[in-house]
Design an enzyme around this catalytic site. Structure first.
Site, PDB file in Angstrom:
ATOM      1  CB  SER A  75      -8.193   0.752   5.972  1.00 15.88           C
ATOM      2  OG  SER A  75      -9.055   1.859   5.894  1.00 15.88           O
ATOM      3  CB  SER A  78      -7.505   3.484   3.006  1.00 14.79           C
ATOM      4  OG  SER A  78      -6.891   2.865   4.101  1.00 14.79           O
ATOM      5  CE  LYS A  96      -3.671   1.936   2.969  1.00 16.47           C
ATOM      6  NZ  LYS A  96      -4.553   1.634   4.118  1.00 16.47           N
TER       7      LYS A  96
END
Lengths: 468, 65
Positions: A180, A156, A81
Site C-alpha cells: 500500500s 490504500s 495518510k
C-alpha cells in the site's frame, strides 16, 4: 514561487530554503492552494488543516531566519495518510467507525517529522482501515489518479500517491501491509519506500496487520525518500516490532553509483505474476541501464509467487479479523461493503493455517535472504500495470490477483517502487528494488542511480503543473 | 439439498460468528473457496525444525562483501 511549474521536490525546497531563496510561508500557501484547488478532482485529502499549517510555517520561517534551522526538512509541507495520529486532529482511517476519533498524541513518525520542523498540510485519503479499496459507500470518496482521474491510485496510501504525483506535497506518509505504499507509487508514478519491518515505528498508526504493517514515505524522487527516511528511521521502545539498530547516513551513500554492485533480476517472477509485454520491456530496459551504469545484472529465481501469496493472504486477513472481529459481528453495516467482506475472510482462517503460514514465511524469508549472499539488490516489478480504470477495479471479497509487492511484506526486506517508463495510454509503469534487511542505503543508492540515468522524474501529470 | 461445500462454508460462517446477507452469500462462498484453494500450499509437509516466524527473521546478515 512560479506556480506554472511543478512545485519543488523535498531536496529542492530544502536547498532553496537554506539559501534564503524560498519562504516556508510561501511554500505552505502554495501547497494549501493546490490542495484546495485540486481536491474536488482528486479527493486526495480527507481534511486540510490550513490554520495549523500557517502557524507552523510562520514558526518555521521565524526560526530559520533567526538562524535556528533544525535540518533539511524544516519549513517544508507534508501530509499524513489518515491512519497516522496527529495530536488534536481526527484519525478516521477513512471509516465511519472512527469519525470522532481525535488523537491524544502524535504517532512516533508524526512527532519525528514535526520535530524536524515540517508543516502538516492535512490528512490524506486511504482505503478504509488501510485495506484495499476502492469503496464508494463511505463518508469520503476514494482518491483519484492525477495522471487520469478515471483511473485507480493503487492500494490504500491512495491520497498520499495522488497528492505527491499532483505536486501538492513533496512528502506524504503511507503504510504498506501488502503493497500500500508501493502500489500507489507505481500507479501514480512516484517513489514509494517500504522500509525493513522494524526500521520505522508504527506506534500511533491504526493497525491492519501487526506482523506485516510497515510505515514509510511517498515522494517524487529517491533523494527525497532518503531525506525522509533519515528522520523517520530509528528505534522506538514503545513499538514492540521496532528494531534497535543504528541508522546510517542515507544521503552520504546515495550518489555512490552502482559500479561493482551485483543486481539480481527476478524477471521470471514478474512474468509469472502476470506482467505484460509492455511492462516487461520497460523492466528489461531498466536492467540493461543498470548494467550500462556499471552493475552486474544476473537473473535470479525467487520462490513461487503462490507461496508468498499463501503466506500474505493467510496472515494478513487473520490478524485484521482479530482486530475487527467485535465490530464485524456487532455493527457490520458501519464498514464499506468491500472492507467488511475482505475483513470477514480472515474469520475463516484456521489456527493451523495461520501457524503453517508463519512456518512457510520463515522459510521464504531465509530463501530471499540467501539471494543477498550473491547480490546486493533485486530488481522486479511491483504489480502488473498500468493503473486500471477506477470503475473496473476488482472490488470483490477475494482479490483475483495479488501484487508482487506483498512477497516482501511476508519476508520483511526493504523495497522501493519507482517509475520505469510509461504505458501506451500515458500511465506510469513501475519497477521495484529490494535489498537486504536493514540495508535501505543500497536500495536507495541503486534506485537513485537508475532514476538519474533514466530521467522519468521530469515527466509529471498535467495537473502538477497547473497554476495553484 | 446442500452440497458438502455449502455445509462447509455455512459452518465456517457460524464458527466465525458472522452474519452474511443473502444477496452476498454466493460471492462470499466463492471467495472462501478461492482462498482455500490458494492456501492448499500450506498443507505441504514441513519438517519438525521448521518453526513459525514470530516476527520476520531480519537479523542483519553479511552481504556478499
Amino acid at each position: 514561487m512560479n506556480s506554472q511549474h511543478a512545485p519543488p521536490t523535498l531536496a529542492e525546497a530544502s536547498r532553496l530554503i537554506a539559501a534564503g531563496d524560498l519562504s516556508p510561508v510561501e511554500l505552505t500557501e502554495a501547497a494549501l492552494a493546490r490542495a484546495a484547488g485540486l481536491n474536488d478532482r482528486l479527493a486526495a485529502f480527507i481534511e486540510i488543516t490550513p490554520d495549523r499549517a500557517r502557524a507552523a510555517a510562520r514558526r518555521a520561517e521565524a526560526d530559520i531566519t533567526g538562524g535556528r534551522r533544525r535540518g533539511p526538512l524544516h519549513g517544508i509541507p507534508y501530509g499524513l495518510k489518515d491512519i497516522y495520529d496527529a495530536k488534536g486532529l481526527r484519525t478516521t482511517a477513512h471509516s465511519r467507525l472512527l469519525l470522532d476519533n481525535i488523537a491524544a498524541e502524535d504517532a512516533e513518525t508524526t512527532a519525528r517529522l514535526e520535530a524536524a520542523g515540517m508543516v502538516l498540510i492535512g490528512k490524506l485519503a486511504t482505503h478504509e482501515f488501510a485495506t484495499g479499496g476502492p469503496a464508494f459507500d463511505l463518508p469520503f470518496p476514494p482518491a483519484r489518479n492525477p495522471w487520469n482521474t478515471a483511473h485507480f491510485t493503487g492500494w490504500s496510501s491512495s491520497g498520499s500517491g495522488a497528492a505527491v504525483a499532483a505536486g501538492i506535497l513533496p512528502l506524504a506518509m503511507g503504510s504498506d501491509t501488502g503493497g500500500s505504499i508501493r502500489l500507489p507509487a507505481a500507479y501514480c508514478g512516484t517513489v514509494g519506500l517500504k522500509p525493513t519491518y522494524g526500521r520505522v515505528s508504527r506506534r500511533g498508526v491504526v493497525p491492519l496487520c501487526y506482523s506485516l504493517d510497515t510505515c514509510g514515505p511517498l515522494t517524487w524522487t529517491v533523494e527525497d525518500a532518503a531525506l525522509a527516511l533519515q528522520v523517520l528511521a530509528g528505534h522506538d521502545p514503545r513499538d514492540p516490532g521496532s528494531a534497535d539498530l543504528p541508522v546510517p547516513d542515507y544521503r552520504s551513500t546515495l550518489r555512490q553509483g552502482v559500479v561493482g554492485l551485483r543486481i539480481g533480476y527476478a524477471r521470471r517472477f514478474s512474468e509469472d505474476a502476470g506482467v505484460g509485454a509492455e511492462q516487461q520491456a520497460a523492466l528489461d530496459a531498466a536492467a540493461q541501464l543498470l548494467q550500462k551504469l556499471g552493475a552486474t545484472v544476473v537473473e535470479v529465481a525467487l520462490p513461487p509467487n503462490d507461496h508468498f501469496q499463501a503466506v500474505a493472504r493467510t496472515i494478513s486477513p487473520a490478524e485484521s479479523f482479530a482486530i475487527h472481529q467485535d465490530d464485524l459481528r456487532k455493527r457490520p453495516e458501519m464498514y464499506a461493503r468491500v472492507t467488511r467482506e475482505r475483513l470477514m475472510l480472515g474469520g475463516f482462517v484456521t489456527a493451523a493455517q495461520y501457524v503453517q503460514a508463519q512456518r512457510l514465511r520463515r522459510i521464504l524469508t531465509a530463501k530471499v535472504a540467501s539471494l543477498f549472499e550473491e547480490c546486493d539488490a533485486l530488481l522486479t516489478a511491483v504489480i502488473p500495470g498500468p493503473a486500471p480504470l477506477l470503475a473496473e477495479t476488482d472490488d470483490g471479497p477475494w482479490r483475483k490477483t495479488q501484487p508482487i509487492s506483498s512477497a516482501f511484506n511476508a519476508t520483511g526486506q526493504p523495497a522501493l517502487a519507482l517509475p520505469c517508463g510509461f504505458a501506451a495510454n500515458g500511465l506510469p509503469l513501475s519497477a521495484q528494488i529490494v535489498g537486504r534487511a536493514f540495508n535501505e542505503e543500497i536500495v536507495l543508492r541503486v534506485a537513485h542511480a537508475y532514476e538519474q540515468a533514466a530521467g522519468w522524474t521530469s515527466r509529471r501529470p498535467a495537473l502538477a503543473t497547473l497554476p495553484a | 439439498m446442500p452440497t458438502p461445500e455449502d455445509s462447509e462454508f455455512a459452518a465456517a460462517v457460524r464458527r466465525a460468528g458472522l452474519a452474511i446477507p443473502a444477496e452476498r452469500w454466493e460471492a462470499m462462498r466463492d471467495a472462501y473457496f478461492s482462498m482455500q484453494a490458494l492456501l492448499k500450499v500450506l498443507d505441504d509437509p514441513l519438517t519438525y525444525a521448521d518453526e513459525p516466524a514470530v516476527l520476520p527473521d531480519l537479523a542483519p546478515r553479511r552481504g556478499r562483501r
